[in-house]
Design an enzyme around this catalytic site. Sequence first.
Site, short mmCIF file in Angstrom:
data_model
loop_
_atom_site.label_atom_id
_atom_site.label_comp_id
_atom_site.label_asym_id
_atom_site.label_seq_id
_atom_site.Cartn_x
_atom_site.Cartn_y
_atom_site.Cartn_z
N ARG A 87 -3.72 3.32 16.12
CA ARG A 87 -4.91 2.80 15.21
C ARG A 87 -6.04 2.63 16.09
NH1 ARG A 87 -1.77 5.10 12.33
NH2 ARG A 87 -0.97 4.19 10.28
N GLY A 101 2.78 0.47 3.45
CA GLY A 101 2.63 -1.15 4.01
C GLY A 101 2.99 -1.53 5.22
N TRP A 102 2.06 -1.09 6.36
CA TRP A 102 1.66 -1.03 7.95
C TRP A 102 0.44 -1.21 8.00
CZ3 TRP A 102 5.29 2.90 9.91
CH2 TRP A 102 4.66 4.07 9.70
N ASP A 103 -0.15 -1.72 6.79
CA ASP A 103 -2.22 -0.99 7.71
C ASP A 103 -2.76 -2.30 6.28
OD1 ASP A 103 -2.32 0.34 9.55
OD2 ASP A 103 -1.78 2.25 8.45
N ARG A 104 -3.14 -1.83 5.26
CA ARG A 104 -3.39 -2.87 4.37
C ARG A 104 -2.71 -3.27 4.42
NH1 ARG A 104 -5.10 2.20 0.66
NH2 ARG A 104 -3.20 3.39 1.72
N CYS A 155 0.80 -1.56 0.51
CA CYS A 155 0.37 0.10 0.15
C CYS A 155 0.42 1.21 -0.03
CB CYS A 155 -0.77 -0.49 1.27
SG CYS A 155 -0.02 -0.32 3.14
#
Length: 580
Positions: free
Chosen positions: A358, A309-312, A306
Amino acid sequence: MDEPGRLSGLVELLEEFSRAQFRARDVGAKVERIERRCLELFGKDYCYSIIQNPNGELCSHYPRQIVFLEYESTEGDKNTFESTVRVSKLQDLVNRSKMARCRGRFVCPVILYKGKHICRSATLAGWGELYGRTGYNYIFSGGSDDAWADTEVVEEDAAARNGDAQLFDKVRGHDIKLLRYLSVRYICDLMVENKKVKFGLNVTSSEKVDKAQRYADFTLLSIPYPGCEFFKDYKDRDYAAEGLVFNWKQDYVDAPLSIPACLTRHLNIDWREYQSWDLVKQTQNYLRLLVHIINGDDNSGLLVHCISGWDRTPLFVSLLRLSLWADGMVHSTLEPAEILYLTVAYDWFLFGHMLADRLIKGEEIFFFCFNFLKHITSDEFSSLGRKARRKSSQARDPGLTLEDFCALKPRDRGSATSLSSDFSVITEDSPGAFGSSNCDGVDLMTFGPQSHAVWKKTHTSSPQTVVWDRTQVTAEDHLIQPAAKSSSSSSSNHSDIVLRAGSSPLEVPQCRWDRGRAFPSLTAQTERAARLEAVRSIFLSAYQTSIGLRTVSPSSSGAIGGLLEQFARGVGLRGSSTIV
Protein backbone atom coordinates in the site's frame (compact mmCIF):
# COMPACT_ATOMS: atom_id res chain seq x y z
CA MET A 1 7.77 0.77 30.53
CA ASP A 2 8.54 4.50 30.18
CA GLU A 3 7.28 6.65 27.30
CA PRO A 4 10.48 6.47 25.17
CA GLY A 5 10.43 2.70 25.55
CA ARG A 6 6.83 2.45 24.39
CA LEU A 7 7.57 4.67 21.42
CA SER A 8 10.59 2.61 20.43
CA GLY A 9 8.47 -0.55 20.60
CA LEU A 10 5.89 1.01 18.32
CA VAL A 11 8.59 2.21 15.91
CA GLU A 12 10.02 -1.32 15.74
CA LEU A 13 6.53 -2.66 15.07
CA LEU A 14 5.93 -0.19 12.24
CA GLU A 15 9.31 -0.92 10.70
CA GLU A 16 8.57 -4.64 10.65
CA PHE A 17 5.04 -4.00 9.43
CA SER A 18 6.26 -1.88 6.51
CA ARG A 19 8.87 -4.46 5.53
CA ALA A 20 6.57 -7.29 4.43
CA GLN A 21 3.10 -8.73 4.87
CA PHE A 22 2.69 -11.08 7.83
CA ARG A 23 2.64 -14.79 7.03
CA ALA A 24 2.05 -17.26 9.82
CA ARG A 25 4.53 -19.77 8.42
CA ASP A 26 7.34 -17.21 8.07
CA VAL A 27 7.93 -15.73 11.51
CA GLY A 28 11.18 -14.35 12.94
CA ALA A 29 12.26 -13.11 16.35
CA LYS A 30 10.78 -9.63 15.87
CA VAL A 31 7.36 -11.00 14.99
CA GLU A 32 7.49 -13.35 17.97
CA ARG A 33 8.09 -10.34 20.23
CA ILE A 34 5.10 -8.60 18.66
CA GLU A 35 2.93 -11.66 19.24
CA ARG A 36 3.98 -11.94 22.89
CA ARG A 37 3.33 -8.25 23.46
CA CYS A 38 -0.19 -8.57 22.05
CA LEU A 39 -0.97 -11.44 24.42
CA GLU A 40 0.35 -9.39 27.35
CA LEU A 41 -1.88 -6.46 26.45
CA PHE A 42 -4.98 -8.60 25.98
CA GLY A 43 -4.24 -10.29 29.31
CA LYS A 44 -4.32 -7.03 31.24
CA ASP A 45 -8.12 -6.81 30.96
CA TYR A 46 -9.40 -10.18 29.75
CA CYS A 47 -9.29 -13.88 30.35
CA TYR A 48 -8.82 -15.43 26.94
CA SER A 49 -8.26 -18.68 25.11
CA ILE A 50 -6.23 -19.30 21.98
CA ILE A 51 -7.43 -20.60 18.62
CA GLN A 52 -4.30 -22.28 17.32
CA ASN A 53 -3.17 -21.38 13.80
CA PRO A 54 0.47 -22.56 13.71
CA ASN A 55 2.08 -22.29 10.29
CA GLY A 56 -1.18 -20.91 8.94
CA GLU A 57 -3.17 -24.16 8.88
CA LEU A 58 -6.41 -22.20 9.27
CA CYS A 59 -5.35 -19.08 7.37
CA SER A 60 -1.82 -18.03 6.55
CA HIS A 61 -2.57 -14.32 6.99
CA TYR A 62 -4.31 -14.64 10.34
CA PRO A 63 -2.40 -14.57 13.66
CA ARG A 64 -0.69 -17.81 14.67
CA GLN A 65 -2.38 -17.43 18.03
CA ILE A 66 -5.88 -16.08 17.49
CA VAL A 67 -7.13 -14.53 20.72
CA PHE A 68 -10.63 -15.45 21.80
CA LEU A 69 -11.73 -13.09 24.58
CA GLU A 70 -13.87 -14.98 27.10
CA TYR A 71 -14.61 -12.39 29.78
CA GLU A 72 -13.35 -9.20 31.36
CA SER A 73 -11.01 -9.76 34.28
CA THR A 74 -10.53 -6.26 35.67
CA GLU A 75 -10.51 -6.39 39.45
CA GLY A 76 -13.40 -4.72 41.21
CA ASP A 77 -15.59 -4.53 38.12
CA LYS A 78 -19.16 -5.40 39.07
CA ASN A 79 -20.37 -5.33 35.46
CA THR A 80 -18.31 -8.21 34.09
CA PHE A 81 -19.67 -9.74 30.90
CA GLU A 82 -18.69 -13.31 30.10
CA SER A 83 -18.90 -15.13 26.79
CA THR A 84 -20.88 -18.36 26.62
CA VAL A 85 -18.74 -19.76 23.80
CA ARG A 86 -16.52 -22.82 24.38
CA VAL A 87 -13.22 -22.46 22.57
CA SER A 88 -13.00 -26.19 21.71
CA LYS A 89 -16.36 -25.98 19.94
CA LEU A 90 -15.29 -22.75 18.29
CA GLN A 91 -12.07 -24.32 16.98
CA ASP A 92 -14.07 -27.15 15.43
CA LEU A 93 -16.49 -24.76 13.74
CA VAL A 94 -13.61 -22.68 12.40
CA ASN A 95 -12.00 -25.77 10.88
CA ARG A 96 -15.26 -26.65 9.15
CA SER A 97 -16.11 -23.16 7.93
CA LYS A 98 -12.74 -21.84 6.76
CA MET A 99 -13.46 -22.64 3.11
CA ALA A 100 -16.61 -20.54 3.06
CA ARG A 101 -14.92 -17.18 2.77
CA CYS A 102 -12.49 -15.55 0.38
CA ARG A 103 -8.82 -16.49 0.96
CA GLY A 104 -9.90 -18.68 3.87
CA ARG A 105 -10.42 -15.58 6.04
CA PHE A 106 -13.17 -17.01 8.25
CA VAL A 107 -15.39 -15.20 10.73
CA CYS A 108 -13.13 -14.31 13.65
CA PRO A 109 -14.14 -12.60 16.93
CA VAL A 110 -11.77 -9.76 17.77
CA ILE A 111 -13.53 -7.43 20.25
CA LEU A 112 -15.65 -8.36 23.28
CA TYR A 113 -18.12 -5.63 24.21
CA LYS A 114 -20.63 -6.31 27.00
CA GLY A 115 -20.45 -10.02 26.27
CA LYS A 116 -21.07 -9.50 22.54
CA HIS A 117 -18.54 -10.39 19.87
CA ILE A 118 -17.49 -7.94 17.18
CA CYS A 119 -16.09 -10.10 14.38
CA ARG A 120 -14.19 -9.68 11.13
CA SER A 121 -13.77 -11.77 7.98
CA ALA A 122 -13.54 -11.64 4.20
CA THR A 123 -16.59 -11.86 1.98
CA LEU A 124 -18.05 -15.18 0.83
CA ALA A 125 -15.89 -17.34 -1.42
CA GLY A 126 -17.06 -18.06 -4.94
CA TRP A 127 -17.21 -21.19 -7.03
CA GLY A 128 -13.65 -21.04 -8.34
CA GLU A 129 -12.22 -20.82 -4.85
CA LEU A 130 -14.03 -23.99 -3.86
CA TYR A 131 -13.40 -26.08 -6.98
CA GLY A 132 -10.67 -24.30 -8.90
CA ARG A 133 -6.92 -24.77 -8.84
CA THR A 134 -6.43 -22.47 -5.85
CA GLY A 135 -9.10 -24.30 -3.90
CA TYR A 136 -7.42 -27.62 -4.67
CA ASN A 137 -4.07 -26.28 -3.52
CA TYR A 138 -5.66 -24.88 -0.38
CA ILE A 139 -7.15 -28.23 0.59
CA PHE A 140 -3.95 -30.23 0.08
CA SER A 141 -1.35 -27.75 1.33
CA GLY A 142 -2.38 -27.54 4.96
CA GLY A 143 -4.21 -24.28 4.54
CA SER A 144 -1.57 -22.21 2.76
CA ASP A 145 -3.28 -19.45 0.82
CA ASP A 146 -0.22 -17.40 -0.11
CA ALA A 147 -1.08 -17.65 -3.78
CA TRP A 148 -4.32 -15.78 -3.11
CA ALA A 149 -2.45 -12.68 -2.03
CA ASP A 150 -1.57 -11.77 -5.61
CA THR A 151 -4.19 -13.55 -7.70
CA GLU A 152 -7.94 -13.59 -7.94
CA VAL A 153 -10.14 -16.64 -8.36
CA VAL A 154 -13.20 -16.86 -10.55
CA GLU A 155 -16.72 -17.74 -9.52
CA GLU A 156 -18.72 -19.50 -12.22
CA ASP A 157 -22.42 -20.20 -12.39
CA ALA A 158 -21.67 -23.86 -13.09
CA ALA A 159 -22.73 -24.78 -9.55
CA ALA A 160 -26.40 -24.21 -10.31
CA ARG A 161 -26.16 -25.67 -13.81
CA ASN A 162 -24.40 -28.87 -12.73
CA GLY A 163 -26.54 -29.49 -9.70
CA ASP A 164 -23.57 -29.01 -7.35
CA ALA A 165 -25.16 -26.23 -5.32
CA GLN A 166 -25.12 -28.70 -2.46
CA LEU A 167 -21.46 -27.79 -1.98
CA PHE A 168 -22.45 -24.19 -1.29
CA ASP A 169 -25.16 -25.44 1.07
CA LYS A 170 -22.58 -27.42 3.01
CA VAL A 171 -19.76 -24.89 3.12
CA ARG A 172 -21.91 -21.84 3.75
CA GLY A 173 -23.95 -23.87 6.19
CA HIS A 174 -20.81 -24.27 8.33
CA ASP A 175 -20.21 -20.52 8.06
CA ILE A 176 -23.75 -19.85 9.27
CA LYS A 177 -23.29 -22.24 12.19
CA LEU A 178 -20.17 -20.34 13.22
CA LEU A 179 -21.99 -17.02 13.03
CA ARG A 180 -24.85 -18.34 15.13
CA TYR A 181 -22.50 -19.88 17.70
CA LEU A 182 -20.90 -16.46 18.14
CA SER A 183 -24.41 -14.93 18.43
CA VAL A 184 -23.74 -12.70 15.44
CA ARG A 185 -26.92 -11.19 14.08
CA TYR A 186 -25.73 -8.15 12.11
CA ILE A 187 -23.55 -8.46 9.00
CA CYS A 188 -22.12 -5.21 7.66
CA ASP A 189 -20.78 -5.47 4.11
CA LEU A 190 -18.44 -2.64 3.04
CA MET A 191 -18.09 -3.75 -0.59
CA VAL A 192 -19.04 -1.25 -3.30
CA GLU A 193 -19.83 -4.22 -5.54
CA ASN A 194 -22.48 -6.90 -5.22
CA LYS A 195 -19.82 -9.32 -6.44
CA LYS A 196 -16.19 -8.59 -7.14
CA VAL A 197 -15.69 -8.68 -10.91
CA LYS A 198 -12.44 -8.94 -12.86
CA PHE A 199 -12.11 -9.33 -16.61
CA GLY A 200 -15.88 -9.59 -16.82
CA LEU A 201 -16.06 -12.57 -14.48
CA ASN A 202 -17.34 -12.82 -10.92
CA VAL A 203 -14.46 -13.21 -8.46
CA THR A 204 -16.27 -13.46 -5.12
CA SER A 205 -19.80 -13.38 -3.77
CA SER A 206 -21.46 -11.83 -0.73
CA GLU A 207 -24.34 -12.53 1.64
CA LYS A 208 -26.54 -9.87 0.07
CA VAL A 209 -26.61 -11.66 -3.30
CA ASP A 210 -26.70 -15.28 -2.11
CA LYS A 211 -29.28 -16.74 -4.50
CA ALA A 212 -30.49 -19.38 -2.04
CA GLN A 213 -31.12 -16.74 0.65
CA ARG A 214 -29.10 -18.75 3.16
CA TYR A 215 -28.38 -15.63 5.20
CA ALA A 216 -31.98 -14.42 5.33
CA ASP A 217 -32.16 -14.93 9.10
CA PHE A 218 -29.41 -12.36 9.66
CA THR A 219 -29.78 -8.59 9.52
CA LEU A 220 -27.78 -7.62 6.43
CA LEU A 221 -26.46 -4.12 5.93
CA SER A 222 -24.91 -3.00 2.68
CA ILE A 223 -22.80 0.06 3.55
CA PRO A 224 -20.50 0.55 0.54
CA TYR A 225 -17.18 2.20 1.35
CA PRO A 226 -14.32 3.05 -1.04
CA GLY A 227 -11.49 0.52 -1.37
CA CYS A 228 -7.82 1.10 -0.64
CA GLU A 229 -7.17 2.54 -4.14
CA PHE A 230 -9.21 5.61 -3.21
CA PHE A 231 -6.75 6.49 -0.47
CA LYS A 232 -4.09 7.38 -3.00
CA ASP A 233 -6.18 10.46 -3.67
CA TYR A 234 -6.15 11.14 0.06
CA LYS A 235 -2.34 11.07 0.14
CA ASP A 236 -2.05 13.11 -3.07
CA ARG A 237 -4.15 15.84 -1.43
CA ASP A 238 -1.64 16.23 1.39
CA TYR A 239 -3.61 13.85 3.61
CA ALA A 240 -6.71 16.03 3.49
CA ALA A 241 -9.92 13.98 3.63
CA GLU A 242 -12.22 16.97 3.86
CA GLY A 243 -13.94 17.57 0.52
CA LEU A 244 -12.72 14.26 -0.96
CA VAL A 245 -15.73 12.43 -2.41
CA PHE A 246 -15.74 8.97 -3.98
CA ASN A 247 -16.99 8.68 -7.58
CA TRP A 248 -20.06 6.48 -7.23
CA LYS A 249 -20.75 6.56 -10.98
CA GLN A 250 -17.91 4.19 -11.89
CA ASP A 251 -19.05 1.13 -13.84
CA TYR A 252 -18.04 -1.47 -11.24
CA VAL A 253 -19.93 0.22 -8.39
CA ASP A 254 -23.29 -1.54 -8.16
CA ALA A 255 -23.90 -2.16 -4.45
CA PRO A 256 -26.62 0.09 -3.05
CA LEU A 257 -26.64 1.42 0.47
CA SER A 258 -29.23 -0.70 2.25
CA ILE A 259 -29.97 -0.47 5.97
CA PRO A 260 -33.04 -1.71 7.87
CA ALA A 261 -35.02 1.32 8.93
CA CYS A 262 -35.16 0.14 12.54
CA LEU A 263 -31.38 0.61 12.81
CA THR A 264 -31.37 4.25 11.72
CA ARG A 265 -33.74 5.84 14.18
CA HIS A 266 -32.37 8.59 16.40
CA LEU A 267 -29.12 8.90 14.42
CA ASN A 268 -30.25 12.09 12.64
CA ILE A 269 -28.46 11.08 9.44
CA ASP A 270 -29.96 11.65 6.00
CA TRP A 271 -28.78 8.44 4.32
CA ARG A 272 -30.12 9.55 0.94
CA GLU A 273 -27.17 11.90 0.68
CA TYR A 274 -24.47 9.26 1.18
CA GLN A 275 -23.09 9.67 -2.34
CA SER A 276 -22.39 13.34 -1.65
CA TRP A 277 -20.55 12.78 1.63
CA ASP A 278 -16.85 13.41 1.71
CA LEU A 279 -14.49 10.82 3.20
CA VAL A 280 -14.70 12.35 6.67
CA LYS A 281 -18.48 12.44 6.83
CA GLN A 282 -18.89 8.98 5.34
CA THR A 283 -16.48 7.40 7.81
CA GLN A 284 -18.05 9.28 10.71
CA ASN A 285 -21.58 8.20 9.80
CA TYR A 286 -20.64 4.56 9.26
CA LEU A 287 -18.84 4.47 12.61
CA ARG A 288 -21.85 6.03 14.33
CA LEU A 289 -24.03 3.36 12.74
CA LEU A 290 -21.79 0.51 13.94
CA VAL A 291 -21.64 1.88 17.48
CA HIS A 292 -25.41 2.35 17.42
CA ILE A 293 -25.92 -1.28 16.38
CA ILE A 294 -23.72 -2.86 19.04
CA ASN A 295 -25.15 -0.53 21.68
CA GLY A 296 -28.76 -1.12 20.74
CA ASP A 297 -28.88 -4.92 21.03
CA ASP A 298 -27.99 -6.46 24.37
CA ASN A 299 -27.58 -9.99 23.04
CA SER A 300 -26.26 -9.99 19.48
CA GLY A 301 -22.85 -9.55 17.91
CA LEU A 302 -21.67 -7.91 14.72
CA LEU A 303 -19.62 -8.98 11.69
CA VAL A 304 -17.77 -6.42 9.56
CA HIS A 305 -16.18 -7.39 6.25
CA CYS A 306 -15.12 -6.07 2.86
CA ILE A 307 -13.66 -8.27 0.08
CA SER A 308 -10.44 -9.72 1.48
CA GLY A 309 -10.89 -8.27 4.93
CA TRP A 310 -7.50 -6.61 5.24
CA ASP A 311 -8.06 -2.94 4.25
CA ARG A 312 -11.49 -1.50 4.97
CA THR A 313 -12.26 -4.17 7.57
CA PRO A 314 -9.31 -3.35 9.89
CA LEU A 315 -10.05 0.34 9.40
CA PHE A 316 -13.46 0.02 11.05
CA VAL A 317 -12.40 -2.68 13.52
CA SER A 318 -9.57 -0.45 14.70
CA LEU A 319 -11.80 2.63 14.92
CA LEU A 320 -14.36 0.63 16.90
CA ARG A 321 -11.71 -0.69 19.30
CA LEU A 322 -10.22 2.76 19.87
CA SER A 323 -13.61 4.46 20.19
CA LEU A 324 -14.85 1.94 22.76
CA TRP A 325 -11.54 2.16 24.62
CA ALA A 326 -11.79 5.95 24.74
CA ASP A 327 -15.17 5.51 26.44
CA GLY A 328 -13.63 3.13 28.98
CA MET A 329 -15.74 0.23 27.69
CA VAL A 330 -12.97 -2.10 26.46
CA HIS A 331 -9.30 -2.56 27.44
CA SER A 332 -9.98 -0.22 30.34
CA THR A 333 -6.53 -0.43 31.95
CA LEU A 334 -4.47 0.18 28.81
CA GLU A 335 -2.72 3.48 28.31
CA PRO A 336 -2.80 5.32 24.95
CA ALA A 337 0.54 3.89 23.78
CA GLU A 338 -0.59 0.38 24.73
CA ILE A 339 -3.96 0.41 22.96
CA LEU A 340 -2.25 1.91 19.91
CA TYR A 341 0.33 -0.87 19.87
CA LEU A 342 -2.36 -3.52 20.27
CA THR A 343 -4.59 -2.33 17.44
CA VAL A 344 -1.70 -1.72 15.03
CA ALA A 345 -0.12 -5.09 15.77
CA TYR A 346 -3.22 -7.24 16.03
CA ASP A 347 -5.96 -5.61 13.95
CA TRP A 348 -3.65 -4.59 11.11
CA PHE A 349 -0.30 -6.41 11.04
CA LEU A 350 -1.14 -9.91 12.30
CA PHE A 351 -4.35 -10.02 10.25
CA GLY A 352 -2.39 -9.50 7.05
CA HIS A 353 -2.74 -5.89 5.94
CA MET A 354 -0.26 -5.38 3.09
CA LEU A 355 1.25 -2.13 4.32
CA ALA A 356 4.42 -2.42 2.22
CA ASP A 357 2.40 -2.80 -0.96
CA ARG A 358 0.00 0.00 0.00
CA LEU A 359 2.87 2.38 0.73
CA ILE A 360 4.47 1.71 -2.66
CA LYS A 361 1.16 2.50 -4.34
CA GLY A 362 0.46 5.48 -2.07
CA GLU A 363 -2.77 3.90 -0.81
CA GLU A 364 -2.49 5.09 2.76
CA ILE A 365 -5.66 3.74 4.32
CA PHE A 366 -3.61 2.64 7.35
CA PHE A 367 -2.38 6.17 8.03
CA PHE A 368 -5.87 7.57 7.44
CA CYS A 369 -7.27 5.38 10.21
CA PHE A 370 -5.20 6.95 12.97
CA ASN A 371 -5.10 10.48 11.62
CA PHE A 372 -8.90 10.26 11.44
CA LEU A 373 -9.17 9.98 15.24
CA LYS A 374 -9.32 13.79 15.40
CA HIS A 375 -12.75 13.57 13.73
CA ILE A 376 -14.40 11.27 16.30
CA THR A 377 -13.50 12.94 19.58
CA SER A 378 -16.96 14.34 20.27
CA ASP A 379 -19.58 12.54 22.33
CA GLU A 380 -21.82 11.87 19.34
CA PHE A 381 -19.50 8.94 18.56
CA SER A 382 -19.53 7.67 22.12
CA SER A 383 -20.98 4.30 23.11
CA LEU A 384 -22.03 5.74 26.46
CA GLY A 385 -25.60 6.82 26.95
CA ARG A 386 -26.52 10.45 27.55
CA LYS A 387 -26.93 9.99 31.29
CA ALA A 388 -23.67 8.06 31.63
CA ARG A 389 -21.75 10.78 29.80
CA ARG A 390 -23.30 13.44 32.00
CA LYS A 391 -22.36 11.52 35.15
CA SER A 392 -18.82 11.03 33.91
CA SER A 393 -18.52 14.72 33.04
CA GLN A 394 -19.74 15.77 36.47
CA ALA A 395 -17.25 13.44 38.12
CA ARG A 396 -14.42 15.21 36.28
CA ASP A 397 -15.78 18.73 36.82
CA PRO A 398 -18.67 19.39 39.22
CA GLY A 399 -19.30 22.76 37.57
CA LEU A 400 -21.51 23.60 34.63
CA THR A 401 -21.51 20.88 31.95
CA LEU A 402 -22.32 21.32 28.29
CA GLU A 403 -25.67 19.58 28.72
CA ASP A 404 -26.44 21.69 31.78
CA PHE A 405 -25.79 24.77 29.72
CA CYS A 406 -28.10 23.57 26.93
CA ALA A 407 -30.85 22.98 29.48
CA LEU A 408 -30.70 26.56 30.78
CA LYS A 409 -33.21 29.12 29.63
CA PRO A 410 -31.70 31.77 27.30
CA ARG A 411 -31.84 34.48 29.96
CA ASP A 412 -29.89 32.28 32.40
CA ARG A 413 -27.08 31.44 30.01
CA GLY A 414 -25.32 34.79 30.13
CA SER A 415 -23.11 35.85 27.27
CA ALA A 416 -22.74 33.37 24.45
CA THR A 417 -20.36 35.38 22.33
CA SER A 418 -17.69 32.68 22.53
CA LEU A 419 -19.98 30.01 21.11
CA SER A 420 -20.43 29.24 17.44
CA SER A 421 -23.79 30.09 15.93
CA ASP A 422 -23.90 26.57 14.52
CA PHE A 423 -24.36 25.08 17.98
CA SER A 424 -26.50 21.93 18.05
CA VAL A 425 -27.38 19.19 20.51
CA ILE A 426 -27.23 15.50 19.71
CA THR A 427 -29.59 13.17 21.55
CA GLU A 428 -29.57 9.40 21.42
CA ASP A 429 -31.75 6.48 22.20
CA SER A 430 -30.98 4.34 25.20
CA PRO A 431 -29.07 1.03 24.89
CA GLY A 432 -31.25 -1.88 23.94
CA ALA A 433 -33.55 0.32 21.92
CA PHE A 434 -33.95 -2.12 19.07
CA GLY A 435 -32.52 -5.29 20.55
CA SER A 436 -35.95 -6.65 21.44
CA SER A 437 -37.52 -5.77 18.10
CA ASN A 438 -37.10 -7.76 14.96
CA CYS A 439 -35.61 -5.97 11.98
CA ASP A 440 -36.73 -8.72 9.64
CA GLY A 441 -39.64 -7.74 7.46
CA VAL A 442 -39.21 -4.00 7.96
CA ASP A 443 -38.60 -1.60 5.13
CA LEU A 444 -35.03 -1.14 3.98
CA MET A 445 -33.67 2.26 3.25
CA THR A 446 -32.00 1.50 -0.07
CA PHE A 447 -30.17 4.07 -2.15
CA GLY A 448 -28.07 2.80 -4.99
CA PRO A 449 -25.91 3.84 -7.91
CA GLN A 450 -29.07 4.49 -9.88
CA SER A 451 -29.95 7.28 -7.47
CA HIS A 452 -28.38 10.51 -8.69
CA ALA A 453 -26.89 12.86 -6.12
CA VAL A 454 -28.21 16.38 -6.01
CA TRP A 455 -24.81 17.94 -6.47
CA LYS A 456 -23.18 18.23 -9.85
CA LYS A 457 -19.82 16.67 -10.68
CA THR A 458 -16.88 18.73 -11.83
CA HIS A 459 -13.92 17.31 -13.70
CA THR A 460 -11.02 15.71 -11.81
CA SER A 461 -8.06 13.72 -13.02
CA SER A 462 -8.86 10.70 -10.88
CA PRO A 463 -11.81 8.43 -11.71
CA GLN A 464 -11.96 7.52 -8.02
CA THR A 465 -12.64 11.09 -7.00
CA VAL A 466 -15.58 13.41 -7.43
CA VAL A 467 -15.49 17.02 -6.33
CA TRP A 468 -18.97 18.39 -5.79
CA ASP A 469 -20.13 21.88 -6.61
CA ARG A 470 -23.40 22.92 -5.03
CA THR A 471 -23.68 26.09 -7.07
CA GLN A 472 -24.64 24.39 -10.34
CA VAL A 473 -27.75 22.29 -9.84
CA THR A 474 -30.12 21.76 -12.71
CA ALA A 475 -33.69 20.51 -12.64
CA GLU A 476 -32.70 17.12 -13.99
CA ASP A 477 -30.31 16.63 -11.09
CA HIS A 478 -33.25 16.58 -8.67
CA LEU A 479 -34.35 13.02 -9.39
CA ILE A 480 -34.70 12.48 -5.67
CA GLN A 481 -36.46 15.26 -3.84
CA PRO A 482 -35.09 15.41 -0.29
CA ALA A 483 -37.53 15.94 2.51
CA ALA A 484 -37.13 18.72 5.00
CA LYS A 485 -34.01 18.10 7.03
CA SER A 486 -33.40 18.69 10.68
CA SER A 487 -30.57 20.98 11.65
CA SER A 488 -28.50 18.04 12.87
CA SER A 489 -28.55 16.27 9.52
CA SER A 490 -26.52 18.87 7.71
CA SER A 491 -22.80 18.32 7.38
CA SER A 492 -20.31 20.86 8.59
CA ASN A 493 -17.77 19.34 6.23
CA HIS A 494 -19.52 20.67 3.11
CA SER A 495 -19.03 24.31 2.31
CA ASP A 496 -19.46 26.43 -0.77
CA ILE A 497 -15.69 26.30 -1.19
CA VAL A 498 -14.82 23.30 -3.33
CA LEU A 499 -11.60 21.46 -2.48
CA ARG A 500 -10.16 20.00 -5.64
CA ALA A 501 -7.74 17.11 -5.88
CA GLY A 502 -4.18 18.30 -5.31
CA SER A 503 -5.11 21.48 -3.51
CA SER A 504 -3.62 22.40 -0.17
CA PRO A 505 -5.82 21.71 2.83
CA LEU A 506 -7.55 24.68 4.38
CA GLU A 507 -6.64 25.68 7.88
CA VAL A 508 -9.38 24.67 10.30
CA PRO A 509 -9.63 26.93 13.34
CA GLN A 510 -9.76 25.15 16.68
CA CYS A 511 -12.42 25.98 19.21
CA ARG A 512 -10.94 27.15 22.51
CA TRP A 513 -13.02 27.71 25.62
CA ASP A 514 -11.95 30.70 27.69
CA ARG A 515 -12.49 29.68 31.29
CA GLY A 516 -12.21 33.29 32.38
CA ARG A 517 -15.18 34.48 30.37
CA ALA A 518 -18.73 33.26 29.95
CA PHE A 519 -18.42 29.65 31.11
CA PRO A 520 -16.03 29.35 34.05
CA SER A 521 -16.67 25.62 34.65
CA LEU A 522 -17.32 24.37 31.16
CA THR A 523 -14.88 21.57 30.38
CA ALA A 524 -12.96 22.31 27.16
CA GLN A 525 -12.02 18.74 26.28
CA THR A 526 -13.72 15.54 27.33
CA GLU A 527 -11.79 12.57 28.61
CA ARG A 528 -12.70 10.75 25.41
CA ALA A 529 -11.22 13.50 23.26
CA ALA A 530 -8.06 13.65 25.35
CA ARG A 531 -7.50 9.91 25.05
CA LEU A 532 -8.02 9.80 21.30
CA GLU A 533 -5.81 12.83 20.75
CA ALA A 534 -3.08 11.15 22.80
CA VAL A 535 -3.27 8.03 20.61
CA ARG A 536 -3.13 10.11 17.44
CA SER A 537 -0.18 12.14 18.68
CA ILE A 538 1.84 9.03 19.55
CA PHE A 539 1.00 7.46 16.20
CA LEU A 540 2.07 10.51 14.18
CA SER A 541 5.39 10.67 16.02
CA ALA A 542 6.12 6.96 15.52
CA TYR A 543 4.91 6.97 11.91
CA GLN A 544 7.10 9.91 10.95
CA THR A 545 10.11 8.22 12.56
CA SER A 546 9.62 4.77 11.03
CA ILE A 547 7.76 5.13 7.72
CA GLY A 548 7.71 8.80 6.73
CA LEU A 549 10.85 8.63 4.55
CA ARG A 550 9.98 5.45 2.70
CA THR A 551 7.39 6.76 0.26
CA VAL A 552 9.80 8.60 -2.04
CA SER A 553 12.60 7.17 -4.15
CA PRO A 554 16.08 8.26 -2.95
CA SER A 555 16.96 9.15 -6.55
CA SER A 556 14.39 11.92 -6.71
CA SER A 557 15.99 15.34 -6.57
CA GLY A 558 15.17 17.01 -3.30
CA ALA A 559 12.68 14.27 -2.55
CA ILE A 560 13.53 13.70 1.09
CA GLY A 561 13.18 17.32 2.10
CA GLY A 562 10.03 17.73 0.08
CA LEU A 563 8.47 14.60 1.57
CA LEU A 564 9.25 15.65 5.11
CA GLU A 565 7.63 19.02 4.51
CA GLN A 566 4.61 17.45 2.78
CA PHE A 567 4.18 14.90 5.56
CA ALA A 568 4.63 17.39 8.37
CA ARG A 569 2.19 19.79 6.73
CA GLY A 570 -0.34 17.06 5.98
CA VAL A 571 -0.48 15.53 9.45
CA GLY A 572 -0.51 18.79 11.31
CA LEU A 573 3.03 19.00 12.66
CA ARG A 574 3.89 22.35 11.08
CA GLY A 575 3.25 24.67 8.16
CA SER A 576 0.77 27.38 7.39
CA SER A 577 -1.72 24.88 5.98
CA THR A 578 -1.81 22.82 9.16
CA ILE A 579 -4.79 20.51 9.63
CA VAL A 580 -5.90 20.43 13.25
